[in-house]
Design a protein around this motif. Structure first.
Motif, PDB file in Angstrom:
ATOM      1  N   ASN A   2      -6.876  33.473  -3.526  1.00 26.32           N
ATOM      2  CA  ASN A   2      -5.769  34.391  -3.308  1.00 26.32           C
ATOM      3  C   ASN A   2      -4.560  33.752  -3.721  1.00 26.32           C
ATOM      4  OD1 ASN A   2      -7.274  36.577  -2.608  1.00 26.32           O
ATOM      5  ND2 ASN A   2      -6.793  36.116  -0.220  1.00 26.32           N
ATOM      6  N   ASP A   3      -3.506  34.609  -4.145  1.00 27.14           N
ATOM      7  CA  ASP A   3      -2.302  34.044  -4.348  1.00 27.14           C
ATOM      8  C   ASP A   3      -1.425  33.414  -2.995  1.00 27.14           C
ATOM      9  OD1 ASP A   3      -2.931  34.740  -6.851  1.00 27.14           O
ATOM     10  OD2 ASP A   3      -1.417  36.546  -7.151  1.00 27.14           O
ATOM     11  N   SER A   4      -0.604  32.751  -3.181  1.00 30.40           N
ATOM     12  CA  SER A   4       0.167  32.035  -2.131  1.00 30.40           C
ATOM     13  C   SER A   4       1.674  32.464  -2.503  1.00 30.40           C
ATOM     14  CB  SER A   4       0.263  30.836  -1.818  1.00 30.40           C
ATOM     15  OG  SER A   4      -1.094  30.570  -1.194  1.00 30.40           O
ATOM     16  N   TYR A   5       2.346  33.116  -1.642  1.00 27.85           N
ATOM     17  CA  TYR A   5       3.555  33.796  -2.075  1.00 27.85           C
ATOM     18  C   TYR A   5       4.689  32.712  -1.440  1.00 27.85           C
ATOM     19  CZ  TYR A   5       1.572  37.923  -3.923  1.00 27.85           C
ATOM     20  OH  TYR A   5       0.909  38.920  -4.919  1.00 27.85           O
ATOM     21  N   GLY A   6       6.063  32.748  -2.209  1.00 30.53           N
ATOM     22  CA  GLY A   6       7.081  32.259  -1.791  1.00 30.53           C
ATOM     23  C   GLY A   6       8.177  33.003  -1.878  1.00 30.53           C
ATOM     24  N   ILE A   7       9.133  33.425  -1.019  1.00 32.37           N
ATOM     25  CA  ILE A   7      10.361  34.242  -0.880  1.00 32.37           C
ATOM     26  C   ILE A   7      11.530  33.516  -0.967  1.00 32.37           C
ATOM     27  CG2 ILE A   7      11.544  36.289  -0.023  1.00 32.37           C
ATOM     28  CD1 ILE A   7       8.669  37.306   0.987  1.00 32.37           C
ATOM     29  N   ASP A   8      12.364  33.330  -1.645  1.00 37.02           N
ATOM     30  CA  ASP A   8      13.918  32.997  -1.742  1.00 37.02           C
ATOM     31  C   ASP A   8      14.746  34.350  -1.335  1.00 37.02           C
ATOM     32  OD1 ASP A   8      16.404  32.038  -1.886  1.00 37.02           O
ATOM     33  OD2 ASP A   8      16.257  31.691  -4.023  1.00 37.02           O
ATOM     34  N   PHE A   9      15.021  34.397  -0.026  1.00 38.60           N
ATOM     35  CA  PHE A   9      15.846  35.487   0.408  1.00 38.60           C
ATOM     36  C   PHE A   9      17.296  34.975   0.277  1.00 38.60           C
ATOM     37  CE2 PHE A   9      17.493  37.888   4.471  1.00 38.60           C
ATOM     38  CZ  PHE A   9      17.802  38.920   3.683  1.00 38.60           C
ATOM     39  N   GLY A  10      18.165  35.436  -0.610  1.00 42.30           N
ATOM     40  CA  GLY A  10      19.438  34.797  -0.898  1.00 42.30           C
ATOM     41  C   GLY A  10      20.457  35.685  -0.622  1.00 42.30           C
ATOM     42  N   THR A  11      21.476  35.202  -0.184  1.00 45.15           N
ATOM     43  CA  THR A  11      22.875  35.917   0.067  1.00 45.15           C
ATOM     44  C   THR A  11      22.938  37.075  -0.886  1.00 45.15           C
ATOM     45  OG1 THR A  11      23.575  34.111   1.385  1.00 45.15           O
ATOM     46  CG2 THR A  11      25.119  35.830   0.799  1.00 45.15           C
ATOM     47  N   THR A  12      22.867  36.776  -2.492  1.00 41.56           N
ATOM     48  CA  THR A  12      23.425  37.352  -3.258  1.00 41.56           C
ATOM     49  C   THR A  12      22.227  37.937  -4.224  1.00 41.56           C
ATOM     50  OG1 THR A  12      24.131  35.768  -4.465  1.00 41.56           O
ATOM     51  CG2 THR A  12      25.872  36.795  -3.196  1.00 41.56           C
ATOM     52  N   ASN A  13      21.401  37.223  -4.263  1.00 42.63           N
ATOM     53  CA  ASN A  13      19.958  37.384  -5.276  1.00 42.63           C
ATOM     54  C   ASN A  13      18.711  37.002  -4.346  1.00 42.63           C
ATOM     55  OD1 ASN A  13      21.453  38.720  -7.732  1.00 42.63           O
ATOM     56  ND2 ASN A  13      22.491  36.505  -7.419  1.00 42.63           N
ATOM     57  N   SER A  14      17.781  37.441  -4.572  1.00 41.63           N
ATOM     58  CA  SER A  14      16.459  37.043  -4.056  1.00 41.63           C
ATOM     59  C   SER A  14      15.600  37.034  -5.240  1.00 41.63           C
ATOM     60  CB  SER A  14      16.098  38.067  -3.174  1.00 41.63           C
ATOM     61  OG  SER A  14      16.739  38.107  -1.973  1.00 41.63           O
ATOM     62  N   VAL A  15      14.521  35.950  -4.869  1.00 41.66           N
ATOM     63  CA  VAL A  15      13.303  35.652  -5.974  1.00 41.66           C
ATOM     64  C   VAL A  15      12.176  35.716  -5.446  1.00 41.66           C
ATOM     65  CG1 VAL A  15      12.628  34.456  -7.668  1.00 41.66           C
ATOM     66  CG2 VAL A  15      15.280  34.660  -7.315  1.00 41.66           C
ATOM     67  N   VAL A  16      10.929  36.202  -5.814  1.00 43.94           N
ATOM     68  CA  VAL A  16       9.583  36.210  -5.315  1.00 43.94           C
ATOM     69  C   VAL A  16       8.720  35.418  -6.217  1.00 43.94           C
ATOM     70  CG1 VAL A  16       7.491  37.283  -4.461  1.00 43.94           C
ATOM     71  CG2 VAL A  16       9.645  38.251  -3.774  1.00 43.94           C
ATOM     72  N   ALA A  17       8.041  34.125  -5.774  1.00 42.40           N
ATOM     73  CA  ALA A  17       7.231  33.491  -6.739  1.00 42.40           C
ATOM     74  C   ALA A  17       5.742  33.349  -5.987  1.00 42.40           C
ATOM     75  CB  ALA A  17       7.766  31.953  -6.806  1.00 42.40           C
ATOM     76  N   ARG A  18       4.783  33.058  -6.872  1.00 37.39           N
ATOM     77  CA  ARG A  18       3.606  33.196  -6.310  1.00 37.39           C
ATOM     78  C   ARG A  18       2.831  31.552  -6.927  1.00 37.39           C
ATOM     79  NH1 ARG A  18      -1.316  35.587  -9.417  1.00 37.39           N
ATOM     80  NH2 ARG A  18      -0.586  35.449 -11.725  1.00 37.39           N
ATOM     81  N   VAL A  19       1.915  31.034  -6.152  1.00 36.74           N
ATOM     82  CA  VAL A  19       1.165  29.886  -6.767  1.00 36.74           C
ATOM     83  C   VAL A  19      -0.369  29.969  -6.619  1.00 36.74           C
ATOM     84  CG1 VAL A  19       1.080  28.695  -4.433  1.00 36.74           C
ATOM     85  CG2 VAL A  19       1.053  27.258  -6.863  1.00 36.74           C
ATOM     86  N   THR A  20      -0.966  29.930  -7.660  1.00 42.70           N
ATOM     87  CA  THR A  20      -2.399  29.852  -7.752  1.00 42.70           C
ATOM     88  C   THR A  20      -2.979  28.572  -7.948  1.00 42.70           C
ATOM     89  OG1 THR A  20      -2.666  30.402 -10.080  1.00 42.70           O
ATOM     90  CG2 THR A  20      -2.238  32.184  -8.724  1.00 42.70           C
TER      91      THR A  20
END
Length: 568
Positions: A2-20
């Protein structure tokens, strides 16, 4: 696997990444980005803005480009506010953030990933207090996302560069995003990043740079003082876009709202406007270099506010090393969080990480100091998990409870300095009223690996547990409120409340789809009241049109759109 997710919950912008097992990638979250923002690095970035169309939530660009009921920078409110209002909608801060986390979850599913975003590593500024850490974890949980770990943003940024950096290297991460600044020195050792020193500024970032730039530009714009809210929103967006373009160009054009022309801006003008704010980054950089002396082998600069050439020159000169440009500054933190998730879940086996306290933790003791003195229990730069115990007793005979003020910050500064924050005042109930000499009890303060504080109190004589609490704030004060908050988030995200999407692809003609897109993406976010109602009715009617009705309903919508040519 399964993928593992990381979330950058930012003040003005947010990003979601996944690692396999094979790679790490960021996920495109918002297909509604305005075309003029193409090529600016925002293709995999979602603005951290929440809006409301009546009581239905909007997110990302749909919220950022509208006037009126919206919530900006909810992350900045974690340490200071209990509730937030957008128009007529009032929410607890945790509920507002939970709505945004739920939207991230929905977008990942819509992007076609089979592994749901129900577990992730979430990033947090290194200088965040225990309050903000608790609220971040709570908000994600209310959205149905289990937080595997909270990881400091500078550590995540370093991990995104890990395989390039190698072993036995000293890294300084300068993380300047939309709302906060974090500076951290880390040591890499056999794939592990260990924080050596960290310092930051909680309320300094792109929001403040934008405001300073606007203050410099607006006096030259005739009639700006008479603009309404809608016009100010358009100009702020256009100026933000120009600021971004000035990182690679020496001049840019800012369109004025309502087709009133444009104003030219230059990089020199921007740099003069923001230089005092850039100068404020000197102190945390120099503090980290002083507290962890030695040569810096790698300089990692991440966050949108770290991209202007002025900032990169300024920090490089202070550190004595060039910035490493091998990872996108806008997505590096999310990528590092995904790598951390991979470490925890067994997908990544050649790296590891450790984090520590950015602030000292202690209590306020009064004794000879009228305003109180910072008594340190856990010093700054202590590795997580961290633990300390202190003893207390009643001030007078047969007292029933003792108040303890717990503080995070800098013991070298006055108690009332902005860097010092009283996390909570605990009233510890004594087991029984006793003489002072028999009233002693121990209080244990313990940070877990996420930097969330747990506090227990135990009586000396009997060993009785007098208090056992996790640091909470706002809704967390009463855990019985949490199910209600979860139901409220679920209710607000009910698909029936969300604005009706366009008709299924292919059922209407391309001309009709184009007209509906213009209305929903370029006009509806900027109009209100009866104008908005009228336009929404025309869009809904066209979306539901039978084949023999489509032409007439499209013509009616197109005629209405001509009124808003200045927005097109």
């Amino acid at each position: 696997m399964n993928d593992s997710y990381g979330i950058d919950f930012g003040t003005t912008n947010s990003v979601v990444a996944r690692v396999t097992a094979r790679d790490v990638e960021t996920i495109a979250l918002d297909p509604d980005r305005p075309a003029e923002w193409d090529g600016t690095g925002f293709d995999r970035v979602l603005p951290s803005v929440i809006g409301f169309d009546r009581d239905a939530p909007l997110f990302g660009w749909a919220a950022k480009t509208r006037t009126g009921a919206r919530i900006d920078a909810v992350k900045r409110m974690f340490a200071t506010e209990d509730t937030v209002r957008a128009g007529t909608t009032e929410l607890r801060v945790e509920e507002a953030a939970a709505l945004f986390f739920r939207h991230l979850q929905t977008r990942v599913a819509q992007a076609g990933f089979t592994t749901p975003l129900d577990r992730a590593v979430v990033t947090i500024p290194a200088n965040s207090r225990g309050v903000a850490r608790y609220r971040t974890k709570l908000s994600a949980g209310l959205a149905g996302i289990e937080v595997s770990a909270l990881i400091n943003e500078p550590t995540a940024a370093a991990m995104a560069h890990a395989r390039r950096i190698g072993s036995d290297q000293r890294v300084l991460v300068f993380d300047w995003g939309g709302g906060t600044l974090d500076v951290t020195v880390l040591q890499s050792f056999e794939g592990t990043f260990i924080e050596q020193a960290s310092k930051g500024v909680q309320r300094l970032g792109g929001i403040d740079l934008d405001r300073a730039f606007a203050d410099a530009v607006l006096p030259a714009v005739g009639g700006a003082s008479r603009w309404g809210a809608h016009e100010r929103t358009i100009f702020a967006l256009n100026l933000e876009l120009a600021k971004i373009r000035l990182s690679t160009a020496t001049s840019a054009v800012v369109a004025l709202p309502g087709g009133r022309g444009h104003v030219d801006v230059t990089r020199d003008q921007l740099e003069r406007a923001v230089l005092p704010l850039v100068e404020r980054t000197r102190e945390p950089v120099e503090t980290c270099l002083r507290e962890s002396p030695g040569r810096i082998d790698h300089l990692v600069m991440v966050g949108g506010s770290a991209k202007p050439p002025l900032v990169r020159r300024f920090v490089s000169d202070l550190v004595g090393a060039p910035a490493d440009d091998s990872v996108d500054p806008m997505t590096a933190i999310a990528e590092g969080a995904a790598i951390a998730a991979g470490i925890l879940h067994g997908t990544v086996t050649d790296l590891d990480f450790h984090v520590g306290t950015e602030h000292a933790l202690g209590t306020i003791v009064h004794n000879d100091a009228p305003q109180g003195k910072f008594s340190v229990l856990i010093p700054r730069n202590t590795k997580y998990p961290a633990r300390a115990t202190d003893s207390y007793m009643a001030a007078r005979p047969y007292q029933e409870e003792v108040d303890i003020q717990v503080i995070e910050g800098d013991p070298g500064k006055p108690i009332d300095d902005d860097d010092n924050v009283v996390l909570k005042v605990w009233s510890v109930p004594l087991v029984e009223p006793r003489p002072v000499e028999r009233s002693a009890f121990d209080v244990t303060y313990e940070y877990d690996v996420d930097g969330i504080l747990h506090v227990t109190a135990r009586d000396h004589l009997t060993g009785t547990l007098m208090m056992d609490e996790e640091l909470s704030f706002g809704a967390g004060e009463n855990k019985s409120e949490l199910p209600k908050m979860r139901r409220r988030v679920d209710g607000l995200m009910d698909p029936e409340r969300v604005t009706r999407p366009p008709s299924p692809e292919g059922r209407l003609s391309p001309e009709s789809e184009a007209a509906m897109t213009k209305a929903t993406k370029k006009i509806l976010p900027f109009v209100e009241g009866h104008e908005r109602d009228s336009l929404e009715r025309l869009v809904t009617a066209l979306a539901a049109a039978a084949p023999d009705e489509e032409q007439a309903r499209r013509d009616a919508l197109v005629r209405e759109l001509r009124r808003y040519a200045y927005l097109l």
